[in-house]
Scaffold this motif. Sequence first.
Motif, PDB file in Angstrom:
ATOM      1  N   ALA A 185       0.827  -1.205   0.000  1.00 15.55           N
ATOM      2  CA  ALA A 185       0.000   0.000   0.000  1.00 15.55           C
ATOM      3  C   ALA A 185       0.862   1.256   0.000  1.00 15.55           C
ATOM      4  CB  ALA A 185      -0.932   0.003   1.204  1.00 15.55           C
ATOM      5  N   SER A 186       1.908   1.259   0.793  1.00 12.96           N
ATOM      6  CA  SER A 186       2.795   2.428   0.861  1.00 12.96           C
ATOM      7  C   SER A 186       3.508   2.672  -0.459  1.00 12.96           C
ATOM      8  CB  SER A 186       3.827   2.242   1.972  1.00 12.96           C
ATOM      9  OG  SER A 186       3.209   2.081   3.212  1.00 12.96           O
ATOM     10  N   THR A 189       2.665   1.639  -3.468  1.00 14.08           N
ATOM     11  CA  THR A 189       1.706   2.017  -4.506  1.00 14.08           C
ATOM     12  C   THR A 189       1.300   3.475  -4.357  1.00 14.08           C
ATOM     13  OG1 THR A 189       0.874  -0.242  -4.562  1.00 14.08           O
ATOM     14  CG2 THR A 189      -0.497   1.427  -5.583  1.00 14.08           C
ATOM     15  N   PHE A 190       1.112   3.919  -3.133  1.00 14.77           N
ATOM     16  CA  PHE A 190       0.753   5.319  -2.897  1.00 14.77           C
ATOM     17  C   PHE A 190       1.896   6.250  -3.289  1.00 14.77           C
ATOM     18  CE2 PHE A 190       0.282   9.089  -0.219  1.00 14.77           C
ATOM     19  CZ  PHE A 190      -0.991   9.476  -0.586  1.00 14.77           C
ATOM     20  N   GLU A 218       2.546   5.598  -7.267  1.00 12.89           N
ATOM     21  CA  GLU A 218       1.319   5.791  -8.040  1.00 12.89           C
ATOM     22  C   GLU A 218       1.275   4.932  -9.307  1.00 12.89           C
ATOM     23  OE1 GLU A 218       0.677   9.937  -8.707  1.00 12.89           O
ATOM     24  OE2 GLU A 218       0.446  10.358  -6.571  1.00 12.89           O
ATOM     25  N   THR A 249       4.800  -1.575  -8.755  1.00 15.23           N
ATOM     26  CA  THR A 249       4.887  -2.069  -7.379  1.00 15.23           C
ATOM     27  C   THR A 249       4.719  -3.583  -7.331  1.00 15.23           C
ATOM     28  OG1 THR A 249       3.936   0.011  -6.618  1.00 15.23           O
ATOM     29  CG2 THR A 249       3.959  -1.802  -5.063  1.00 15.23           C
ATOM     30  N   CYS A 307      -2.324  -3.738  -4.264  1.00  9.30           N
ATOM     31  CA  CYS A 307      -1.844  -2.711  -5.199  1.00  9.30           C
ATOM     32  C   CYS A 307      -2.967  -2.178  -6.074  1.00  9.30           C
ATOM     33  CB  CYS A 307      -0.715  -3.257  -6.062  1.00  9.30           C
ATOM     34  SG  CYS A 307       0.800  -3.525  -5.147  1.00  9.30           S
ATOM     35  N   VAL A 366      -5.404  -0.016  -3.843  1.00 10.63           N
ATOM     36  CA  VAL A 366      -4.831   1.301  -3.528  1.00 10.63           C
ATOM     37  C   VAL A 366      -4.769   2.167  -4.782  1.00 10.63           C
ATOM     38  CG1 VAL A 366      -2.763   2.510  -2.717  1.00 10.63           C
ATOM     39  CG2 VAL A 366      -3.569   0.481  -1.525  1.00 10.63           C
ATOM     40  N   GLY A 367      -4.441   1.576  -5.920  1.00  8.33           N
ATOM     41  CA  GLY A 367      -4.442   2.328  -7.177  1.00  8.33           C
ATOM     42  C   GLY A 367      -5.817   2.876  -7.514  1.00  8.33           C
ATOM     43  N   ILE A 370      -6.606   5.780  -5.143  1.00  8.56           N
ATOM     44  CA  ILE A 370      -5.867   6.987  -5.544  1.00  8.56           C
ATOM     45  C   ILE A 370      -6.594   7.682  -6.705  1.00  8.56           C
ATOM     46  CG2 ILE A 370      -3.738   7.812  -6.626  1.00  8.56           C
ATOM     47  CD1 ILE A 370      -2.251   5.690  -4.999  1.00  8.56           C
ATOM     48  N   ALA A 392      -5.224  13.641  -4.843  1.00  9.19           N
ATOM     49  CA  ALA A 392      -4.679  14.595  -3.868  1.00  9.19           C
ATOM     50  C   ALA A 392      -4.880  16.018  -4.392  1.00  9.19           C
ATOM     51  CB  ALA A 392      -3.197  14.317  -3.638  1.00  9.19           C
TER      52      ALA A 392
END
Length: 63
Positions: A17-18, A20-21, A24, A29, A49, A52-53, A56, A61
């Motif tokens: 998760a980290s 992939t974040f 991006e 990943t 992955c 989390v993708g 995102i 953001a």
Amino acid sequence: MMLPGDVRVNAIVVIAASLTFILEKPLLTIVLLILLVPIELAPVIILVCFLVGRIIKLFPASE
């Protein structure tokens, strides 16, 4: 024990998760982690992955 389950699975969820974040790029990943960890954890890596993708993309953001 704070998190239930296998320690390796918990660690790979956090790492996947980290990364992939930060990167991006879920596919990058996945490839990196499959080369570094045992193949039996591949389904967990792929699932985390891609999830989390997707998150995102849904919540970009604000910059």
